[in-house]
Scaffold this active site. Structure first.
Site, PDB file in Angstrom:
ATOM      1  N   ASP A 214      34.428 -29.682 -16.778  1.00  0.00           N
ATOM      2  CA  ASP A 214      35.282 -30.010 -15.731  1.00  0.00           C
ATOM      3  C   ASP A 214      36.643 -30.691 -16.236  1.00  0.00           C
ATOM      4  OD1 ASP A 214      36.334 -32.327 -13.664  1.00  0.00           O
ATOM      5  OD2 ASP A 214      35.605 -30.748 -12.345  1.00  0.00           O
ATOM      6  N   ILE A 215      37.706 -30.077 -15.818  1.00  0.00           N
ATOM      7  CA  ILE A 215      38.929 -30.691 -16.396  1.00  0.00           C
ATOM      8  C   ILE A 215      39.307 -31.805 -15.858  1.00  0.00           C
ATOM      9  CG2 ILE A 215      41.583 -30.321 -16.375  1.00  0.00           C
ATOM     10  CD1 ILE A 215      40.897 -27.289 -16.062  1.00  0.00           C
ATOM     11  N   ASN A 222      48.187 -30.962 -10.731  1.00  0.00           N
ATOM     12  CA  ASN A 222      48.810 -30.255  -9.373  1.00  0.00           C
ATOM     13  C   ASN A 222      49.916 -31.196  -8.798  1.00  0.00           C
ATOM     14  OD1 ASN A 222      47.584 -27.852  -9.741  1.00  0.00           O
ATOM     15  ND2 ASN A 222      45.721 -28.616  -8.510  1.00  0.00           N
ATOM     16  N   GLU A 257      38.226 -26.529 -10.563  1.00  0.00           N
ATOM     17  CA  GLU A 257      38.607 -26.788 -12.032  1.00  0.00           C
ATOM     18  C   GLU A 257      37.340 -26.820 -12.805  1.00  0.00           C
ATOM     19  OE1 GLU A 257      38.733 -30.818 -10.153  1.00  0.00           O
ATOM     20  OE2 GLU A 257      39.302 -28.642  -9.786  1.00  0.00           O
TER      21      GLU A 257
END
Length: 326
Positions: A214-215, A222, A257
């Site tokens: 997971d980023i 964003n 993500e």
């Protein structure tokens, strides 16, 4: 017993020829009904016994063009005695046979024969065959070339259509199992691969492990750089993962993500080594935002009794712990 009439004799001789020529395809029998000096025309533009070709050559070519039995049905028959030992037979018939693996049916074949009675019986002294079609090539008794070209065109059409269908099926399958943004596998493909590895591991006690990635703080990317830049980040991150995998490993986008890697044949130690490699590579990568980013990774190895759900849940818990330790 009353002797057959001249008309009956002419009809019998003509029908003997038709049976030998069309049904039995026996040129030897057919040729015995020809006078040695017989003249006539065949169905192609060049078939004429007035030139170098004999009637035997004409019918030999006919047999070579259409070796299968030719079914025929006489639709009109006119017999006219011309003298006590000679007569004219005029017929119109439909024929059907198989040529070049195609069923060919032609109507209105016109055949005219002049027969004379000789010491050995009735003999054909002149014959004229007219097949009203423009499909014949030179030197063809039947439109063989046209049928062969039609077959070839049909074969090419089938091959092209098959290639198009295979390409469409391949594209459809690729779209069904590919994440449209990143180009790597999607959740559906990951579920399928997990099921395959799960069954293999249970049956053969073989090892495999999964990585859940997971980023970190992706929402911030964003918010600060826009969703288009966020999409580019995901695409580049997916490519980074792909370049670190073995050929036997499989990576896909789990959702948002989050990414999942299935490591076939890997122990927990192997999976941890891969996870560390991806973690360090991510921190060193330039994703076009002018600052470094991190990724949290949870690792879980398959254990007997696991289901897909329990295995992924352990990897998810590892991911949660990794984020908590940041």
């Amino acid at each position: 017993m009353t002797a057959p009439t001249l008309t009956a004799q002419l009809q019998a001789a003509f029908e003997t020829f038709l049976e030998a020529h069309f049904t039995r395809r026996d040129t030897t029998v057919a040729e015995t009904l020809f006078d040695p000096s017989v003249t006539g025309f065949g169905t192609s533009r060049t078939e004429s016994t007035f030139g170098d070709m004999t009637l035997q050559d004409l019918f030999a070519r006919d047999l070579a063009d259409a070796p299968e039995t030719v079914q025929y049905q006489i639709r009109h028959l006119d017999i006219r005695p011309l003298a006590p030992d000679c007569g004219l037979v005029v017929s119109v018939m439909d024929i059907a046979t198989t040529i070049a693996q195609q069923r060919l049916a032609l109507r209105d074949l016109r055949m005219t024969a002049v027969l004379c009675q000789q010491s050995h019986g009735w003999r054909i002294v002149h014959m004229h065959i007219s097949l009203p079609t423009t499909e014949h090539d030179d030197n063809e008794s039947y439109p063989v070339k046209e049928l062969e070209e039609r077959n070839a065109a049909l074969s090419r059409m089938v091959e092209e259509r098959t290639e198009q269908l295979n390409a469409a099926l391949s594209h459809h399958k690729e779209m069904a199992f590919t994440d449209p943004l990143t180009g790597i596998f999607n959740r559906r493909m990951l579920d399928e691969q997990l099921g395959i590895d799960m069954e293999r591991a249970q049956r053969y006690q073989s090892a495999f492990a999964v990585l859940m990635l997971d980023i970190d703080h992706f929402k911030n990317i964003n918010d600060r750089f826009g969703h288009q830049q966020g999409d580019r980040f995901l695409i580049q991150f997916a490519e980074l993962i792909r370049t670190r995998l073995r050929k036997s490993d499989l990576a896909g986008r789990w959702g948002g993500e989050e990414f999942l890697v299935v490591c076939h044949g890997s122990t927990l130690a192997d999976a941890l080594t891969l996870a560390e490699d991806i973690r360090l590579s991510t921190e060193a990568a330039d994703f076009g935002i002018g600052e470094s980013r991190t990724v949290s990774i949870g690792v879980a190895e398959f254990m007997q009794g696991d289901s897909i759900t329990t295995l992924v849940e352990r990897a998810d818990r590892g991911l949660y712990l990794a984020k908590e330790s940041d």
